[in-house]
Design an enzyme around this catalytic site. Structure first.
Site: not given
Length: 319
Positions: A69, A188, A190, A214
């Site tokens: 991201s 992962k 987040s 994350g």
């Protein structure tokens, strides 16, 4: 202009992480999800990228996440995404793991990009949940999607749940099911729900499934419930400090870890949910890295935002 590299030169490089026949790569450690530098004309600035990589090589990261991201991957073409991974692999020490973001909206496109990322030198891929039709992304749809990707991926797959960006959390039931796939090695997460994270660790404990936090904001808490590492935007700025927090946690030095964790919370919030990638890139500039501008439509920070960002770092003793 950046000169394209030949594919076979990348394939000749050895893989970064030690592999186990049963469990794939050991993911434990800290990974910065690296930013993508751009020129004034919004082209990818490969020279600046390579300079950042040289500096990151001096920090005890387990590896790098490329085209996550914070790499602004939604704004890059598939060709740019693959080329960034190729350049990183050529400049990354051989003992560092390269985790490449290959998620797309369709299963077909994700499989194709995953295979290209593997050919470009990725050791494993990070696959985000498809979310445009989030109302239809139920447990069955997501299990089918990730299973198809893992079945056809030449490298191990790490699931990626980032509800702040996608509006969709990968269901716990789906994670537990997918953890049984031999080519899906971790998650992962987040979302920041430590209860959920601990439950995932508990319910997948027989699968040698690895969970990565994350965010640096809840990194210590994640270690407490069984996470093995973190993919942390703040590590792009305070890499040695985030790695030190990892070291303190895994060695059981919890008092020192708590003190450090508390000083990382506000800077981390500023460069993630607070000010996002523009904030991260601004802070990178202050700490000697090339952040620079974002690709439109992301806009630079205002003066007021810049002052608040500086305050968040200064009041916690980092500037």
């Amino acid at each position: 202009m950046h000169r394209p590299r030949v594919w076979r030169a990348v394939r000749a490089l050895s893989r970064a992480a030690p592999l186990s026949a049963a469990s794939g790569p050991d993911l434990s450690g800290i990974y910065p999800p690296i930013a993508t530098p751009f020129t004034a004309g919004e082209d990818v600035d490969y020279g600046r990228l390579e300079e950042n990589l040289q500096k990151y090589a001096q920090i005890p990261f387990k590896g790098l996440v490329v085209q996550g991201s914070n790499g602004e991957y939604p704004y890059l073409s598939d060709e740019e995404r693959v080329e960034v991974v190729r350049v990183v692999r050529l400049n990354l020490p051989k003992n560092k793991l390269l985790m490449a973001g290959s998620g797309c909206e369709s299963t077909r496109a994700t499989v194709q990009l995953t295979q290209k990322m593997a050919s470009a030198g990725a050791d494993c891929v990070l696959v985000v949940t498809p979310c445009f039709y989030k109302g239809k992304m139920d447990n069955a749809a997501l299990v089918h999607h990730f299973t198809q990707v893992a079945d056809q991926s030449p490298v191990p797959v790490v699931l990626y749940s980032v509800p702040a960006n996608t509006g969709l959390e990968l269901p716990l039931e789906a994670v537990v099911t997918l953890a049984q796939h031999p080519n899906i090695v971790g998650l992962k997460d987040s979302g920041g729900d430590i209860t959920r994270m601990g439950l995932i660790v508990h319910k997948t404990s027989t699968q040698k499934f690895q969970v990565l936090a994350g965010s640096a904001g809840f990194l210590m808490a994640a270690y407490c419930v069984g996470a093995v590492g973190g993919v942390c935007a703040l590590a792009n700025v305070l890499g040695p400090q985030v790695c030190e927090l990892h070291r303190l946690c895994v060695s059981g030095r919890w008092d020192e870890a708590r003190a450090l964790q508390q000083r990382l919370i506000e800077p981390n919030a500023a460069v993630t949910r607070g000010l996002g990638v523009p904030g991260l890139k601004t802070a990178m500039q202050w700490f000697g890295f090339h952040g620079g501008s974002c690709r439109s439509p992301l806009r630079p920070l205002t003066e007021a935002q810049t002052q608040q960002l500086r305050k968040d770092f200064t009041l916690n003793g980092w500037m």
